[in-house]
Design an enzyme around this catalytic site. Structure first.
Site, mmCIF file in Angstrom:
data_model
loop_
_atom_site.group_PDB
_atom_site.id
_atom_site.type_symbol
_atom_site.label_atom_id
_atom_site.label_comp_id
_atom_site.label_asym_id
_atom_site.label_seq_id
_atom_site.Cartn_x
_atom_site.Cartn_y
_atom_site.Cartn_z
ATOM 1 N N GLU B 268 0.826 -1.211 0.000
ATOM 2 C CA GLU B 268 0.000 0.000 0.000
ATOM 3 C C GLU B 268 0.861 1.262 0.000
ATOM 4 O O GLU B 268 0.450 2.318 -0.472
ATOM 5 C CB GLU B 268 -0.952 -0.005 1.203
ATOM 6 C CG GLU B 268 -2.160 0.878 1.002
ATOM 7 C CD GLU B 268 -3.306 0.574 1.959
ATOM 8 O OE1 GLU B 268 -3.099 0.651 3.180
ATOM 9 O OE2 GLU B 268 -4.424 0.270 1.487
ATOM 10 N N HIS B 294 7.999 -26.132 -0.703
ATOM 11 C CA HIS B 294 7.273 -27.121 -1.497
ATOM 12 C C HIS B 294 6.225 -26.462 -2.377
ATOM 13 O O HIS B 294 5.308 -27.111 -2.864
ATOM 14 C CB HIS B 294 6.608 -28.135 -0.565
ATOM 15 C CG HIS B 294 7.586 -28.879 0.284
ATOM 16 N ND1 HIS B 294 8.036 -30.138 -0.020
ATOM 17 C CD2 HIS B 294 8.250 -28.512 1.417
ATOM 18 C CE1 HIS B 294 8.908 -30.536 0.895
ATOM 19 N NE2 HIS B 294 9.053 -29.566 1.779
ATOM 20 N N LYS B 409 -14.582 2.371 -2.922
ATOM 21 C CA LYS B 409 -15.481 2.755 -1.826
ATOM 22 C C LYS B 409 -16.697 3.516 -2.365
ATOM 23 O O LYS B 409 -17.826 3.302 -1.923
ATOM 24 C CB LYS B 409 -14.737 3.642 -0.813
ATOM 25 C CG LYS B 409 -13.708 2.895 0.021
ATOM 26 C CD LYS B 409 -13.092 3.820 1.067
ATOM 27 C CE LYS B 409 -11.847 3.212 1.699
ATOM 28 N NZ LYS B 409 -11.118 4.162 2.543
#
Lengths: 417, 417
Positions: B268, B294, B409
């Site tokens: 961010e 792995h 938003k």
């Protein structure tokens, strides 16, 4: 039912068609030559499930057990863990599953504390049979719980490995029940083999339905009824230098282990030296919505254009919460959500984030499950395996090996000798 | 004690020196102009901790509580969760912490089931005060447990927000105890403010020691006694096009939430449009060893050379397990590890993986904690915040804003109106 959408504009029709056909032919060839065998698991594993259901589930040992312990790491645990994480919400009666994977003394101590050996079944899973983490954790379990494989304790032990491996030979020595992984199915493609099916069936999951969902998409793919897989895989692989990163943005905390399974499948299959000796590869990133909107969204929106983003979501949740009609003084602006369900909020966040990312020209696509079900999860697993094969075929690499992990194993052994 | 190593060869001395000085001056300026204020938290937050210890810990409500519930998301929860994840192993007496973050009905239902409201403290955390997930989950908590903020229930409610925010005004209305976040400390830099310190102190963690460790590295950095931070940050930012991805390979499952905190901080802060209008950015990836050997190692070893890798490990674990001297017939080749501790195996895996990745010419570096302690964790937190500031200053971006998250938003609100 799963709905797949691709948002980017189709490219030059004839070229795309040719690339899709080429990838398809390669995979048909891989299947026919037996280079990879995961395509057959949805059918072949039915026998394993039926055998476990008929011979093990009715036994007193299994009936009285409340926990299935999986001792395995990487491809030997991630798949079953992913399915357990998602299907738990619709199968609350399933036995608890504990995964002993990481040789981390803090975590292992805590998990061992939670295990009652007299009410547990232990699956020891290693394809090669010699995975150092797995055999070590198995020794610790034997020691801690005083389990003697030569006694009746063996009834709660199950080995899953390649036929003829050192672990298989160990199991034979003690008469421990063994299940096999087909030789041409690698760890990261093995969840629908005995690797996932035995522990999940023992736990009480409806594994037959998982296989059913998987079989549907295998059939559709080879009948050319699921060409969206070809379209997406060819696009990802053809643009790997423009978009070296593929983000799976999965909405729902229960998808966290599924995202990890995807990261292993994609990363270990598609990071390779190609036939020309060039390093190629696609880097997978797993993120969870809406939490990671508060973490990773800024970078996708305004950072370099180096990512594709797949939105994975579920339309209807098995559990819902209605947001109460409470107005918090001074925070009335948020009252618009009152009376809706929490799932609607999560879905709205997914749609809003998807729209905002798409508006930036980022290639996005969607995978929408109507609900959490065994069939849907089986389909989703096989969808991602096929997509990986398509991308690998287009990149011109061996999708199924992992030569890069050997050096570290050799260095490790030297350190202790 | 933490040991920091950088494995890549130092570059042109004079140029590196100049870039390091430039980044340092920018950060001194940021501090002096108050552009970011996290540098002062290790000192300023002591007062908050002392107040919580003196006035809250002795109360009957806190004494009788066995659970601290954090209602917050992103920067309002990740930091405390990371510290709880690591420090739990050396503070088994700490109250259980439950984090209500994701508006996922399946997860929230499960967590609510586990909460006894009469034995719980609730911290409602939102910097802006209007985070939709947080206010919604708070309403659900009020409703589910019949909590009335106007009654004596308010003694178990704590609000942490910006002074003057709508959440602060709500708290004032009901006389709910509030703590403030400095205006110039963003969510992802706020763990050492009230955001992390209040819930962690309430839970019983030694938060003063966390601050002490953090203060040490702030002092060292501004005294130019920790120039390795400048060296690393300048290298990462200067080579962001060669190495667009930074992998944190953390050895120990307890570091999983710390890795998530790092991903938020880095992603961010460093994915931005720069002063010239160009998209720049570094993509963080968090991985856990040995499990992800792995999963992700193959891609690092043989895929494109587009990643740097940081190894984070702990030398001594608070809990250990000795690997028993059991020889499994046919698997004797793994007996070399018998008699060693599980932590030694994990450490050996880290060293072997590090060596194998380094051998491929990948830029690697190491962060080695001698043990898990509050001081070490405080230092590690501040180390990463300083490193982020250095990288951002070198990239020429605003490290502390996040304009890219606003569009989503707005779209969300529209969807429900």
């Amino acid at each position: 039912m799963i709905d797949y959408t691709i948002d980017w504009m189709p490219e030059n029709g004839a070229e795309l068609e040719a690339n899709m056909n080429e990838a398809f032919e390669k995979i048909v060839e891989e299947r026919e030559r037996g280079i990879s065998g995961y395509y057959f698991l949805p059918q072949d594993s039915r026998m394993i499930v039926e055998e476990v259901e008929a011979t093990l589930l009715p036994t007193q040992t299994v009936q009285e057990a409340d926990t299935v312990v999986v001792i395995g790491i990487g491809g030997s645990s991630l798949g079953a863990k992913a399915l357990d994480g998602v299907l738990r919400s619709i199968t609350p009666e399933a036995k608890r599953m504990v995964f002993l994977e990481n040789p981390d003394p803090v975590e292992v101590s805590e998990k061992l504390e939670s295990i009652d050996p007299d009410k547990s079944l232990f699956c020891i899973i290693s394809k090669s049979g010699g995975t150092i983490e797995t055999t070590t954790l198995y020794k610790i379990v034997l020691d801690r719980f005083g389990l003697r494989p030569e006694s009746e304790h063996k009834e709660r032990l199950f080995v899953i490995t390649d036929e003829g491996s050192i672990l298989h030979r160990y199991a034979e020595e003690h008469g421990i029940k063994s299940y096999f992984i087909p030789h041409n199915v690698g760890g990261r493609f093995s969840v629908l083999s005995a690797v996932g099916m035995v522990p999940l069936t023992l736990a009480g999951y409806k594994t037959c339905d998982i296989l059913k969902g998987a079989q549907q998409i295998v059939k559709a793919f080879f009948d050319r009824q699921a060409d969206h897989i070809l379209q997406k895989g060819v696009f990802y692989a053809g643009h790997w230098q423009d978009y070296p990163m593929n983000v799976l943005f999965a909405y729902g905390s229960f998808l966290e282990d599924f995202a990890k399974w995807y990261v292993q499948l994609w990363g270990e299959s598609l990071g390779k030296i190609d036939a020309q000796g060039e390093r190629v590869g696609l880097t997978p990133l797993g993120h969870i919505g809406s939490v990671d909107q508060h973490s990773f969204l800024q970078l996708i929106m305004e950072g370099p254009r180096d990512k594709t983003v797949t939105f994975l979501k579920v339309e209807h949740f098995p559990t819902e919460i209605t947001i109460p009609d409470i107005s918090l003084k001074h925070i009335e602006k948020n009252d618009y959500i009152n009376g809706h369900s929490l799932g609607e909020l999560l879905d709205g966040e997914c749609e809003a984030t998807w729209e905002s990312i798409r508006s930036q020209g980022v290639p996005t696509d969607g995978i929408v499950l109507d609900r959490i079900s065994e069939e849907n999860l089986g389909e989703l697993i096989l969808y991602y395996e096929l997509l990986t094969s398509v991308a690998g075929a287009t990149l011109g690499i061996d999708t199924y090996n992992q030569p890069g992990v050997e050096l570290g194993k050799k260095i490790l052994v030297k350190k202790f000798h």
